[in-house]
Every structure is written in C-alpha cells, then in structure tokens.
Design an enzyme around this catalytic site. Sequence first.
Site, PDB file in Angstrom:
ATOM      1  N   LYS A  72       0.826  -1.207   0.000  1.00  0.00           N
ATOM      2  CA  LYS A  72       0.000   0.000   0.000  1.00  0.00           C
ATOM      3  C   LYS A  72       0.860   1.257   0.000  1.00  0.00           C
ATOM      4  O   LYS A  72       0.554   2.235  -0.667  1.00  0.00           O
ATOM      5  CB  LYS A  72      -0.930  -0.006   1.215  1.00  0.00           C
ATOM      6  N   GLY A 188     -39.364  11.752   2.065  1.00  0.00           N
ATOM      7  CA  GLY A 188     -38.878  10.497   2.622  1.00  0.00           C
ATOM      8  C   GLY A 188     -39.941   9.808   3.453  1.00  0.00           C
ATOM      9  O   GLY A 188     -39.978   8.587   3.557  1.00  0.00           O
TER      10      GLY A 188
HETATM   11  N1  DCP Z   1     -36.129  17.691  12.443  1.00  0.00           N
HETATM   12  C1  DCP Z   1     -35.087  18.419  13.002  1.00  0.00           C
HETATM   13  N2  DCP Z   1     -33.953  17.802  13.390  1.00  0.00           N
HETATM   14  C2  DCP Z   1     -33.825  16.473  13.234  1.00  0.00           C
HETATM   15  C3  DCP Z   1     -34.853  15.706  12.674  1.00  0.00           C
HETATM   16  C4  DCP Z   1     -35.998  16.353  12.285  1.00  0.00           C
HETATM   17  O1  DCP Z   1     -35.208  19.635  13.139  1.00  0.00           O
HETATM   18  N3  DCP Z   1     -32.700  15.876  13.624  1.00  0.00           N
HETATM   19  C5  DCP Z   1     -37.338  18.376  12.008  1.00  0.00           C
HETATM   20  C6  DCP Z   1     -37.082  19.092  10.718  1.00  0.00           C
HETATM   21  C7  DCP Z   1     -37.662  18.179   9.692  1.00  0.00           C
HETATM   22  C8  DCP Z   1     -38.834  17.574  10.427  1.00  0.00           C
HETATM   23  O2  DCP Z   1     -38.396  17.449  11.784  1.00  0.00           O
HETATM   24  O3  DCP Z   1     -38.063  18.884   8.539  1.00  0.00           O
HETATM   25  C9  DCP Z   1     -39.289  16.253   9.876  1.00  0.00           C
HETATM   26  O4  DCP Z   1     -38.220  15.328   9.903  1.00  0.00           O
HETATM   27  P1  DCP Z   1     -37.957  14.362   8.671  1.00  0.00           P
HETATM   28  O5  DCP Z   1     -36.812  13.505   9.068  1.00  0.00           O
HETATM   29  O6  DCP Z   1     -39.196  13.686   8.275  1.00  0.00           O
HETATM   30  O7  DCP Z   1     -37.386  15.330   7.524  1.00  0.00           O
HETATM   31  P2  DCP Z   1     -38.104  16.024   6.285  1.00  0.00           P
HETATM   32  O8  DCP Z   1     -39.561  15.805   6.307  1.00  0.00           O
HETATM   33  O9  DCP Z   1     -37.628  17.442   6.268  1.00  0.00           O
HETATM   34  O10 DCP Z   1     -37.454  15.325   5.033  1.00  0.00           O
HETATM   35  P3  DCP Z   1     -37.899  13.934   4.353  1.00  0.00           P
HETATM   36  O11 DCP Z   1     -38.530  14.256   3.058  1.00  0.00           O
HETATM   37  O12 DCP Z   1     -36.632  13.188   4.166  1.00  0.00           O
HETATM   38  O13 DCP Z   1     -38.822  13.219   5.302  1.00  0.00           O
END
Ligand code: DCP
Length: 359
Positions: A72, A188
């Site tokens: 390597k 998602g």
């Molecule tokens: N959320 C957050 N921090 C995280 C997880 C979630 O602030 N660690 C909040 C913001 C996200 C919401 O919760 O928009 C919903 O979580 P999702 O994981 O379902 O994410 P999204 O709906 O935004 O995206 P996806 O289309 O992948 O579900």
Amino acid sequence: GTIENSQEALNPNTRTIEVLQSMLDYYSRINDHWRTFAYRKAISTLRRQPVKIMNEEEAFRLPNIGRRLAMKIEEIVNTNNLRRLEYASDEPLDRVLQTFLQIYGVGTSRASKWINQGFRSLEDLKEKADLTTNQRIGVEHYDDLNTRILRDEVTALGDFVKKEASKLDSNVELLIGGSYRRGAKSSGDIDFIITRKGTTSASELVPFLDELVRVLTDKGFLVATLAALHTERPGKDGPGSKWHGCCVLPPSKGDHDDSVDDAIAESPIWRRIDFLLVPESEYGAALIYFTGNDIFNRSMRLLASKKGMRLNQRGLYQEVLRGKGRVKITEGQLLEGRDEKRIFEILGVKWREPTERWC
Ligand code: DCP
Ligand code: MG
Ligand code: MN
C-alpha cells in the site's frame, strides 16, 4: 507541540502518513481494532524515517510493516492518494457500511458491530443476525423504506388519514409538515402534526391518536408500529407524544379502473409515517420544528440564543438568567408558542413561507 509539528513538516513521508492516517480513521470508524492498531504502528515507524520510503521493499524492511501494508505504501507513493486503495480494498466494506446505515433506525455503531460479526449483506442480516423487531422491518422492507414518495402519493395517503380522522373527531386538525409542507416534489416520509382547538397538553390528544391508529390499522392502512411514545415533558429536541410506523395505501374499492391503483394493490409499497401530537398552545413552535428543514431549525435556534431567548418545539422562551454559581435569577418565561408568525416577529426575523425554509 510546535517542535513536533515542524518535524512533521520536514518528514519526507508526510504524504504517505497522511493517507495511511485516513485509512486508520476509516478502520477506527468501523471498529476494526486490529487494522487500526496495525496502521498506528506503521505510521509511527514511518514518522521516524529520515528518508522517504519509496517502494514496497524499503517499506517491508522496516519494523511493524507487513507485506500488504508495504504494498500500500508503494501504491501511495506512486499515485499520491487513496483513490485506488479505496477501490482495491476498502470500498467493499465501506459499501456494506453504507447499505447497513440505510436500514431504518440503524446508526454507525450498530452497523459496525454487524460488520465485525462478519455480516456483509442484507441477506446475511436476515438469515443470521439477531435482529430487533424494528431492525427486521427495516431489513425486510429496505427498498420500500428507502424509496422517496412522490408528492401526489403523500397527498393521497394524507387524505386517507384525514378522512378517517374527521369521522372520529371533526374538531381535530391534521396537517402534513416536513418536506411536504416545504413544497417538496417527493418526501422520505409523511409527517403529520395533530392538534385540537383549546388543548394545552398533548396528553389530551392521546385518546384520539390511539383510536385513530386502531381504525387505520383495521382498515389495512397502518401495517407496522416502530415507535409509540407519550411523554409529558419532551426532551430538548425529541418530540413528546408521537407515533412512528409504516403505512400503505389500501386498494381503492372505487368503480374506476386505474392502473396505478392496480399496481399498488399488487404489491403495496410500505411508507414511513409519523404522527406528532401538539396542543394548540404549542402549535406554532411545533409547526416551525416539524416543518424544518433541520438546518433552518438550527439557525432559528441559534438566532434565538443570540437574542437571549430559547426556541424549541414547544415555544419561544426568555432565556433563564443565572447569577453566581449558575443560580437561576429568572425562570425561562414563555414568550410565544401558539402562533408561528408571532414567533418570527418576536425573534425579529422576516416571515419565511414554508417553501422558503430549505435552510
Ligand atoms: N427535524 C429536526 N432535526 C432532526 C430531525 C428532524 O429539526 N434531527 C425536524 C425538521 C424536519 C422535520 O423534523 O423537517 C421532519 O423530519 P424528517 O426527518 O421527516 O425530515 P423532512 O420531512 O424534512 O425530510 P424527508 O422528506 O426526508 O422526510
Ligand atoms: Mg419527513
Ligand atoms: Mn419524519
């Protein structure tokens, strides 16, 4: 220290060490203790060399460097980077790691443990691993749960829920938050926020949710429960009363003949669905939180803290004032929870439509 650093800069094997170090980091990440150890020893040997080690033979003559590592090292000297090495030996494991990490609810530590136990595929896990109920769901519906849901299907799934909900209680309000509320073309999962006028605690909505889950399960809409949690005092970030699970669109028993419906009826795709219970008094803050995205949320919280306030999914608060010995001088007083727009106002930021909250 400084002397060590300047020696480092003068070391003729700096680049080789750097590349080996990134491999060490990788092996350490996947908890491959043996390789981590071997790389650490090899790096410390190289550090002590006054001349650049140019090829396999030179490397192999040194202590703590075996044949494979020596090969390597020659490759690094010839190509100056890790790329070929990655393809040659690390990529397969890295790909397994990526595969495992995409199983619902599986994080780095779980995935690494499986790799160390010798599992290399979803089949391995299905047949040989000792899986929890949720992990089994995640593995068996791997493709489904990693397929994004087109906006029209989110709408259709949402309508199904809303219809059953309004039959149970016409005063309950259901809204799809998350990426759907931000206007995404695909999501998602489906993030439902549930409230009812006049509520001040999520627990008031628990009987409704229990009933809704029962009805939706009976109708064949909900097909699995992943998490059901009712807490009076949600943690700093974690939602309080929530339900996570999987759903499918039941075949429509309508009179029309739709090929999409037929396809769904043949083999319904499992979709992730979340319900979050929110009292009306906290609805605005919950909307902000559950609409996201997560980066936008983080920046809103940071802004609040810069202004001596605290934003979480339950409300916007005056920050707790502390004196000597961190003794509380004032309690964190609630400034606003109910009204989403009002929270923006108090924070002094221009209103952003959900579709403008991509970060
Ligand atoms: N959320 C957050 N921090 C995280 C997880 C979630 O602030 N660690 C909040 C913001 C996200 C919401 O919760 O928009 C919903 O979580 P999702 O994981 O379902 O994410 P999204 O709906 O935004 O995206 P996806 O289309 O992948 O579900
Ligand atoms: Mg979502
Ligand atoms: Mn979600």
